[in-house]
Design a protein around this motif. Structure first.
Motif, short mmCIF file in Angstrom:
data_model
loop_
_atom_site.label_atom_id
_atom_site.label_comp_id
_atom_site.label_asym_id
_atom_site.label_seq_id
_atom_site.Cartn_x
_atom_site.Cartn_y
_atom_site.Cartn_z
N LYS A 1 0.87 -1.18 0.00
CA LYS A 1 0.00 0.00 0.00
C LYS A 1 0.91 1.23 0.00
CE LYS A 1 -1.71 1.80 3.73
NZ LYS A 1 -2.45 2.12 4.97
N HIS A 2 0.74 2.11 -0.97
CA HIS A 2 1.67 3.21 -1.16
C HIS A 2 1.17 4.50 -0.49
CE1 HIS A 2 3.89 1.37 -4.83
NE2 HIS A 2 3.30 0.42 -4.12
N ASP A 3 2.06 5.17 0.20
CA ASP A 3 1.80 6.50 0.76
C ASP A 3 2.90 7.44 0.31
OD1 ASP A 3 -0.54 6.24 2.70
OD2 ASP A 3 0.75 4.61 3.39
N SER A 4 2.56 8.68 0.06
CA SER A 4 3.58 9.65 -0.34
C SER A 4 4.29 10.20 0.89
CB SER A 4 2.95 10.79 -1.14
OG SER A 4 2.19 11.63 -0.29
N PHE A 5 5.48 10.75 0.67
CA PHE A 5 6.21 11.43 1.74
C PHE A 5 5.60 12.80 2.04
CE2 PHE A 5 9.84 8.86 -0.06
CZ PHE A 5 9.97 8.01 1.03
#
Length: 692
Positions: A78-82
């Motif tokens: 699951k991708h999250d941005s910085f």
């Protein structure tokens, strides 16, 4: 291509990067966690997270993901941005220690085997600092473990790490008896990954390949692998281009891709890495399979990882090369020049022999899938009977231990090939046995039963834990002995005598072997439903709970998941067969017989007899009727699945659905060789296996 040493690991937050991006104290604390398994302090995690983020952004990353291996056996992320908002409508790029250490993916939609209900959704991912983070597709990937809100393990990584701790602890106890103070023992693994490459255009026209990964229909091509010309043959330019890009992508991620070649079957190939720690090897193999598929697409190809994508030719395995060594680099399975006198080696060898015999059911379970059932026992794979090959030299050593006779020195001569210009070469002390499921190959064991699509974690969990248990028993006995040397000699003699039934150096494909194996009391679990009930036997539950690898509920859940996966796989295959029969194959046969009948009628109208065409029309018509009967029988079988437990359901699919599928395939394949090529609705084996 870039300079390989410069390219290798360039997208990995590895030791070299850590040295330059972390304060010395933080680097040393992290290294201690990686090498000794000690806990990581929260403030250390925060510093590591910030450094990891800065490095990742330098490499072009904008997101991060906790990368884990749920019980599906495939990768999850699951991708999250910085990105973090700040006052004034702006943003900054942040990544905290908390975000590094812990994530919260939804746990309700992953297989849990009854551990979690759909409404119980919370789950956690936890950073595995023993496996390097890496960058792929502009995202920082953080290897993690996965568990439920209530603490049950829902992934394949966590039990593997537990099993590595178990075998390390028990092996260190044994080594201490030999006067060696060892902090940690590690198991190493090298996975030989077999796969098929086919043209994407052919793949797109085969619903069975798309939905199930294998061809449910397909008559044998006029040429298969009987000429034995593909194995180690010249690699076609199109495939070589794929392999070159695959190597580059793997090397960037620090994966030790080493060997590549054509395998036995047409369109079949292999990639093999250099050995590394078991958990790293599993991570690398999971990445390798994913990247193989992605790179293949860029070359107009499709990578097939099913164990038996084509009937009548070799299927694909994943040979699990396993060894055990110390943190100082000593291989504990290296027999040395005089194995008969190497007491330490003999003790560890005895532990492995006893483990494979005592837990042969678990090793079979670790490779039990619907796909692998098609492969085991065929000419490219070992039989479903677990046995061990130790080679002539070690067999003589073990025999001398049992009988008390002196063991003759091994013949370590050199071979003169008979050509003056060629040097003499060292001759190994034993041949290889490619039919053995579990073969000693010099300083490691090659477990050849795993299928090509398998996540290797389960196999190595079983093997690590079983060997840990035998080492535990040995350490308990030897630590209490008044005379260590005498006790050691008696222990090895006793256990080799008790477990010599598992050693078989003969032909595993021979018709006499199953008969002999039955006499020896070895299990022959031919199908997944036969094997999986052994998962939760009393002795196996005791094994895993004793070493804190699984709880009883975690074992039951895995048994349930495997049984469900088997049944679902066969259900999908059965439904796909019916769909292809109803919508493609039967209409094609009807159309073709209609054309032939029309031709016969036209010829008769002008006074020309056409007996051959009339016979063909009758044969295709009769074959079409048989196909309709097969489709109906398969539909009936699929609709008659009992409402019992998972074992009963899986057994039903094996005994009632699978035979109907085989009948439907046979009927269709018989029609394929009669219907004209232009009328057959899908690419044939000749088309698929011999593309340019």
């Amino acid at each position: 291509m870039k300079n390989v040493p410069e390219l290798f690991g360039s997208m990995v937050f590895n030791d070299k990067v850590m040295r330059t991006h972390l304060p010395k104290s933080v680097y040393e604390a992290l290294q201690k966690t990686m090498t000794e398994g000690t806990a990581l302090a929260p403030h250390v995690a925060s510093v590591v997270a910030n450094a990891m983020k800065d490095w990742a952004i330098e490499k072009g990353a904008t997101h991060f993901t906790h990368w884990f291996q749920p019980m599906t056996g495939v990768n999850a992320e699951k991708h999250d941005s910085f990105l973090t908002p700040v006052d004034g409508g702006g943003v900054i790029m942040e990544f905290s220690g908390k975000e590094l250490v812990k994530g919260e993916p939804d746990a309700s939609s992953f297989p849990s085997g009854g551990l979690r209900a759909t409404f119980e959704a919370r789950g956690y991912t936890a950073w595995d600092p023993t496996s390097y983070a890496f960058i792929k597709d502009d995202t920082l990937y953080i290897p993690t473990a996965f568990c439920s809100y209530t603490g049950e393990v829902l992934d394949k990584k966590t039990p593997l790490l537990r099993s590595m701790d178990a075998i390390s602890h028990q092996a260190c106890r044994v080594l201490k008896l030999f006067g060696k103070e060892t902090k940690r023992v590690v198991t190493t693994v090298g996975a030989e990954q077999e796969y098929f490459l086919i043209d994407a255009k052919d793949y797109a026209k085969r619903p069975d390949l798309i939905l199930t990964g294998r061809t449910l229909f397909g008559a044998h091509a006029p040429k298969g692998q009987e000429m034995e010309d593909h194995y180690f043959g010249s690699i076609r330019p199109r495939v070589k281009a794929f392999m070159a890009e695959l190597d580059e992508e793997l090397w960037k991620l620090g994966i030790y891709a080493k060997t590549e070649h054509n395998e036995v079957a047409p369109c079949q190939h292999e990639s093999a890495p250099v050995f590394c720690k078991a958990n790293i090897a599993v991570d690398h193999n999971q990445l390798t399979m994913e990247i193989m598929k992605n790179v293949a697409q860029r070359h107009g190809l499709v990578c097939l990882l099913h164990e038996k994508p084509f009937e009548g030719i070799n299927g694909s395995g994943k040979h699990n090369n396993w060894s055990i060594g110390t943190d100082s680099g000593e291989n504990l399975l290296d027999p040395g020049k005089t194995p008969a006198e190497n007491a330490q080696f003999l003790l560890f060898l005895t532990a492995v022999i006893k483990a494979v015999d005592d837990y042969q059911d678990l090793l079979r379970i670790s490779v039990a899938t619907a796909g692998n059932d098609h492969r085991l026992g065929a000419n490219e794979a070992p039989p479903a009977i677990v046995s061990m090959y130790v080679g002539d030299e070690l067999e003589a050593v073990l025999k001398s231990i049992v009988t008390g006779e002196t063991c003759a020195a091994a013949d370590r001569s050199r071979m003169n090939i008979g050509v003056t210009a060629l040097p003499t070469i060292p001759k190994d002390t034993s041949d290889r046995n490619r039919t053995s499921p579990f073969a000693f190959t010099g300083n490691k064991f090659e477990f050849r039963m795993p299928g090509s699509s398998l996540n290797m974690a389960c196999t190595n969990i079983m093997l690590n834990t079983a060997v840990a248990e035998e080492l535990r028993q040995f350490a308990d006995e030897l630590e209490a002995a008044a005379d260590f040397d005498a006790a050691l000699a008696e222990l090895v003699r006793r256990e080799i005598t008790a477990h010599q039934r598992i050693i078989f150096n003969g032909n595993g494909y021979g018709e006499e072997w199953p008969v002999e194996a039955e006499k020896r009391g070895l299990l022959n679990l031919k199908s997944t439903p036969e094997a999986l009930p052994y998962y939760t036997s009393e002795k196996n539950v005791a094994l895993f709970t004793r070493h804190n690898v699984y709880t009883p509920s975690e074992m039951a859940s895995r048994q349930e998941i495997c049984l469900e996966e088997y049944s679902k796989s066969l259900n999908i295959e059965g439904l796909t067969m019916v769909d292809m029969l109803r919508k493609q194959i039967i209409p094609a046969c009807m159309s073709y017989s209609g054309k032939v009948a029309e031709g016969v009628a036209v010829k008769k109208s002008i006074g020309i007899d056409a007996p051959a065409e009339a016979t063909l029309c009758a044969e295709v018509t009769a074959g079409t009727a048989k196909l309709m009967d097969c489709a109906q029988a398969l539909e009936t079988a699929l609709s008659g699945v009992p409402a019992g437990g998972s074992v009963e359901v899986a057994t039903y699919y094996c005994q009632a659905v699978l035979p109907r599928m085989e009948e439907a395939r046979a009927a269709s394949d018989a029609m394929e060789v009669k219907v004209g090529k232009a009328d057959w609705p899908m690419p044939t084996y000749s088309d698929i296996l011999y593309y340019l």
